[in-house]
Each structure stands twice: as C-alpha cells, then as structure tokens.
Design a protein around this motif. Structure first.
Motif, short mmCIF file in Angstrom:
data_model
loop_
_atom_site.label_atom_id
_atom_site.label_comp_id
_atom_site.label_asym_id
_atom_site.label_seq_id
_atom_site.Cartn_x
_atom_site.Cartn_y
_atom_site.Cartn_z
N THR A 38 0.84 -1.19 0.00
CA THR A 38 0.00 0.00 0.00
C THR A 38 0.88 1.25 0.00
O THR A 38 1.01 1.92 1.03
N TYR A 50 -7.67 0.46 2.68
CA TYR A 50 -8.25 0.15 1.38
C TYR A 50 -8.77 -1.28 1.43
O TYR A 50 -8.15 -2.16 2.01
N LYS A 52 -11.59 -4.10 -1.05
CA LYS A 52 -12.54 -4.32 -2.13
C LYS A 52 -13.89 -4.70 -1.53
O LYS A 52 -13.97 -5.42 -0.54
N HIS A 53 -14.94 -4.21 -2.15
CA HIS A 53 -16.28 -4.56 -1.69
C HIS A 53 -17.06 -5.14 -2.85
O HIS A 53 -17.35 -4.46 -3.83
N ASP A 54 -17.41 -6.41 -2.75
CA ASP A 54 -18.22 -7.09 -3.75
C ASP A 54 -19.68 -7.03 -3.30
O ASP A 54 -20.09 -7.73 -2.38
N ARG A 61 -18.18 -5.10 -8.13
CA ARG A 61 -17.13 -4.79 -7.17
C ARG A 61 -16.87 -3.28 -7.12
O ARG A 61 -16.90 -2.59 -8.14
N TYR A 62 -16.57 -2.80 -5.92
CA TYR A 62 -16.14 -1.43 -5.70
C TYR A 62 -14.81 -1.44 -4.96
O TYR A 62 -14.50 -2.38 -4.23
N HIS A 63 -14.06 -0.37 -5.15
CA HIS A 63 -12.79 -0.19 -4.45
C HIS A 63 -12.99 0.92 -3.43
O HIS A 63 -13.36 2.04 -3.78
N ASP A 89 -12.86 7.57 -7.35
CA ASP A 89 -11.68 7.50 -8.22
C ASP A 89 -10.99 8.85 -8.32
O ASP A 89 -9.76 8.92 -8.39
N TYR A 118 -14.62 3.01 -8.59
CA TYR A 118 -14.86 1.92 -9.54
C TYR A 118 -13.57 1.24 -9.98
O TYR A 118 -13.60 0.12 -10.47
N GLY A 119 -12.46 1.94 -9.85
CA GLY A 119 -11.20 1.38 -10.29
C GLY A 119 -10.78 1.83 -11.67
O GLY A 119 -9.83 1.30 -12.25
#
Length: 288
Positions: A38, A50, A52-54, A61-63, A89, A118-119
């Motif tokens: 990181t 940080y 990830k969220h599914d 998926r979201y970041h 983002d 969103y990445g």
C-alpha cells in the motif's frame, strides 16, 4: 600516441551521448515488494485503509479507500464524523487532503473520509447506471440498488471497522453523483446528517432533480440538503439549480434544511473543493 588520444575521445563522446534508461511503470514485482503493498501510506494526507467490496445488492465490485484522521490511533475512545464520497476514483484524492487543510485552517472537525471508487474511468465505471433511477430507454437504473448497497452493506462494514459517529454522516456527489445525492435525500432523508450535491446533473425522467416538490417520507430533522451551483456551470444545469433554489431553499416543510450555495465564477467540476469547503462549514459550524 595520437591514435590513443583519438580513441579515448571517441569513447568519451559516446558516453556523453548515451540516453539514460527511462523508469518502467508499472514497477517490477521486486520493486512493488520494496514499495510495500500500500504505497499510498507514504501520502499521510491520504493514509488509512483500502479494501474491495463485492456488492450483493448491485452485483459488482467497488474499491473502497479510507482516510483516517490525524491522531486516530492515539485516541482509541474518540469517534469521528464520516464522509462518503461518490466517484471516489477522483474525489477521494482531491477531497481527503482538502479535509485535513480545513481542519487546520477552518477548525473543521477531523473526519473519516471514504472514497467509493470503480477502479477506472473506462468500461468498469458504472456511474451512469448506479446514480440514476431511470436510463435513457426508460428502463430501471441502478440508484435503488446502489442506495441499498450503501445503507445495508458498505456503511455497516465501514462503521463496524472504524470509529465513526453514525449521527454525523455526510454524502458528497458531483454532477451525476450530485443527482444521486438528491435521490438519497428524498428516499432516505435521515440516513445522512449532510447531503452535499455539487452541480447536479439533470435527469429528464423526474421533475427537475429527483422528485422536487414530492411529499417527504420522514419528519423534519436537523440534517442538511445542500445544492451548490457554479455560476459558470452549463446553462441547463445552472437553470435547474436556480429552479431548485426558488422552489426548495428555505422551506420549513422538508425533512432537512434545504440550502442553495452559489459558487460565483464556479465551473461544473473544478469547483468541487470550494463546494466542499463551504458546505462542510455550513453543516458543522466549527468554532474559532
């Protein structure tokens, strides 16, 4: 002797003309290991967490980026306001440091800042679905599912992990994200202490900005619904914002305090830090 001098000169000239190696990006695996998993931790104004969220509600998926307040680890009993940034983002690296500076200069309370990303800006970015209740062809958009994701999935996950004051939540959105802020304010007006919509987009399937003038489902609270509009925003968006101002701002029959902020000289996107500054100071009214 002359030949040796000439040969040495040629070698020196070649060395001077050598082009230095260019840095390679992304870095090699060994370089990444040396940097750490990181490297954002080396940016103290952004440091935090940080993951990830599914999402089950949305199916994607979201970041999630989290900026923690200064001194967070040294104050284990303290809780903090929490700010959720749509379009993380771009808004997270913009507004997380902004919040720190507002804490320094304007005495704004420190806060946990969460960027929902969103990445990327390409195909992976679904803001055109998530922030809209209806699409151009009349089919259902993703706003209902995205709001469920926020309330039922992400907020419990974040606030169960970090010391957030759930009574001091703020939702921030820009442009189409601002339109979603209106949507959330109408459908779940008590969910956030502050709703900040910056230069909201306009969705033609609804009356102006998502239900303007419709009855509210919950009673009045001390929450804030703030629409900020730059005087140099696109004409049709500026016009919509001014209509919202004339019909909504200052009414006492709404479940939140409806406030219009005019950003003189402001443009559609670049004025977001100033919108954030004015709106957050209005919501929290810090003491000198």
């Amino acid at each position: 002797m002359h030949r040796q001098i000439i040969a040495g000169f040629v070698i020196l000239l070649a060395a001077c003309q050598h082009t230095p190696a260019q840095p390679v990006w992304p870095p090699a695996a060994d370089d990444r290991a040396e940097l750490g998993s990181t490297p954002i931790d080396y940016l103290p104004a952004l440091a935090g967490d940080y993951f990830k969220h599914d999402s089950l509600a949305v199916g994607r998926r979201y970041h999630i980026f989290v900026r923690l307040p200064e001194g967070y680890a040294d104050a284990p009993e303290q809780t903090y306001p929490i700010v959720y940034l749509l379009d993380g983002d771009s808004t997270f690296p913009m507004l997380a440091p902004q919040h720190l500076f507002l804490h320094y200069d304007e005495k704004l309370p420190e806060a946990i800042v969460v960027g929902i990303a969103y990445g990327g800006f390409g195909e992976v970015n679904k803001r055109g679905i998530d922030f809209r209740p209806a699409l151009e062809d009349g089919s259902q958009g993703g706003a209902k599912a995205f709001l469920a994701m926020l309330e039922d999935e992400l907020m419990p996950r974040v606030e169960g992990r970090f010391r957030a004051d759930g009574s001091q939540r703020v939702l921030v959105g820009q442009s189409r994200g601002g339109s979603f802020v209106h949507y959330a304010a109408y459908h779940r007006p008590a969910l956030f202490h502050g709703f900040i919509a910056s230069n909201s987009g306009r969705e033609w399937g609804d009356k102006l900005i998502y239900g303007m003038g419709k009855p509210m489902p919950e009673m009045r609270t001390d929450n804030h619904m703030i629409l900020a509009s730059g005087s140099r925003d696109r004409d049709y968006l500026r016009g919509t914002a001014l209509e919202w101002r004339d019909e909504m701002a200052g009414r006492d029959d709404l479940p939140w305090r409806a406030t219009f902020l005019n950003i003189e000289g402001g443009t559609h996107a670049a004025s977001l830090p100033e919108v954030y500054r004015q709106a957050m100071l209005l919501i929290f009214e810090p003491n000198d």
